[in-house]
Design a protein around this motif. Sequence first.
Motif, PDB file in Angstrom:
ATOM      1  N   VAL A  52       0.854  -1.193   0.000  1.00  0.00           N
ATOM      2  CA  VAL A  52       0.000   0.000   0.000  1.00  0.00           C
ATOM      3  C   VAL A  52       0.889   1.241   0.000  1.00  0.00           C
ATOM      4  O   VAL A  52       1.904   1.283   0.695  1.00  0.00           O
ATOM      5  N   ILE A  53       0.491   2.246  -0.774  1.00  0.00           N
ATOM      6  CA  ILE A  53       1.188   3.532  -0.766  1.00  0.00           C
ATOM      7  C   ILE A  53       0.233   4.598  -0.248  1.00  0.00           C
ATOM      8  O   ILE A  53      -0.895   4.726  -0.744  1.00  0.00           O
ATOM      9  N   THR A  68       0.718   8.300  -9.132  1.00  0.00           N
ATOM     10  CA  THR A  68      -0.247   7.200  -9.014  1.00  0.00           C
ATOM     11  C   THR A  68      -0.446   6.509 -10.358  1.00  0.00           C
ATOM     12  O   THR A  68      -0.422   5.277 -10.453  1.00  0.00           O
ATOM     13  N   ALA A  69      -0.647   7.294 -11.402  1.00  0.00           N
ATOM     14  CA  ALA A  69      -0.870   6.727 -12.730  1.00  0.00           C
ATOM     15  C   ALA A  69       0.327   5.902 -13.192  1.00  0.00           C
ATOM     16  O   ALA A  69       0.168   4.800 -13.739  1.00  0.00           O
ATOM     17  N   ILE A  80      -3.089   2.122  -3.810  1.00  0.00           N
ATOM     18  CA  ILE A  80      -2.706   3.495  -3.487  1.00  0.00           C
ATOM     19  C   ILE A  80      -3.848   4.204  -2.775  1.00  0.00           C
ATOM     20  O   ILE A  80      -4.972   4.273  -3.282  1.00  0.00           O
ATOM     21  N   LEU A  81      -3.542   4.695  -1.587  1.00  0.00           N
ATOM     22  CA  LEU A  81      -4.504   5.418  -0.754  1.00  0.00           C
ATOM     23  C   LEU A  81      -4.065   6.875  -0.687  1.00  0.00           C
ATOM     24  O   LEU A  81      -3.002   7.178  -0.145  1.00  0.00           O
ATOM     25  N   VAL A  82      -4.852   7.758  -1.266  1.00  0.00           N
ATOM     26  CA  VAL A  82      -4.528   9.181  -1.224  1.00  0.00           C
ATOM     27  C   VAL A  82      -4.799   9.720   0.174  1.00  0.00           C
ATOM     28  O   VAL A  82      -5.841   9.445   0.772  1.00  0.00           O
ATOM     29  N   SER A 101      -7.129   3.687  -4.900  1.00  0.00           N
ATOM     30  CA  SER A 101      -8.163   2.821  -4.325  1.00  0.00           C
ATOM     31  C   SER A 101      -8.897   3.470  -3.172  1.00  0.00           C
ATOM     32  O   SER A 101      -9.872   2.920  -2.674  1.00  0.00           O
ATOM     33  N   GLY A 102      -8.424   4.628  -2.728  1.00  0.00           N
ATOM     34  CA  GLY A 102      -9.075   5.303  -1.614  1.00  0.00           C
ATOM     35  C   GLY A 102      -8.626   6.742  -1.527  1.00  0.00           C
ATOM     36  O   GLY A 102      -7.613   7.135  -2.131  1.00  0.00           O
TER      37      GLY A 102
END
Length: 222
Positions: A52-53, A68-69, A80-82, A101-102
Amino acid sequence: MDTIRVMIVDDHPTFVQGLQFVVSTTESIAVVTVAENGAEAVEQAAELQPDVILMDLHMPVMNGIDATAQIKATSPNIAILVLTMLEDDDSVFAAMRAGASGYLLKGADKDEIVRAIQAVFAGEMIFGPGIAQRVMRYFQSQPTQHEADPSAAFPQLTERERQLLGLIAAGHDNSTIASELVLSRRTVRNHISNIFSKLQVAHRAQAIVMAREAGLGTKRGG
């Protein structure tokens, strides 16, 4: 339970230190590296392959959307969780299109952050309360491409694959889908892989956007 390996991407040292403390106090989560900008994140993600990032959006050198892209294009397995201060619609939907994803705001408390990490690791989409309302309003306001007959969407998919796509668009994770359709998790993963390939998408967020715009995942579209 396996330890969730996390990368933190943020250019504010004080926030990073606090976030590291929050994450490190949870037994099942470990911070494996920290990056100060998107370019560093892309490089380190390719090398270390974290699970997870936690991604900030506004950073020097390369912003979180572009990072992210790029990461999702080469490592679609990384969730990837912002985690950002930005809460405008443009930022939220740009992050979704890029493959996040979030989306949480930096005011989220420890329990919210931990739950979100665990959720995206498990393959779910998750948003903070205010962000979730924005997402729902967006989809409710969008005209669908197949309003008269949602079943006409995605003719390249089998009926089973379209059924799974509808459940994904409705926000169900793989475990729930497996239980509802009486399938093994492995079978669900294989179906989802086939769906992504046929739709030519790299990640769950893109598939959800396409499906919702076509009327799937709603009471109208199944």
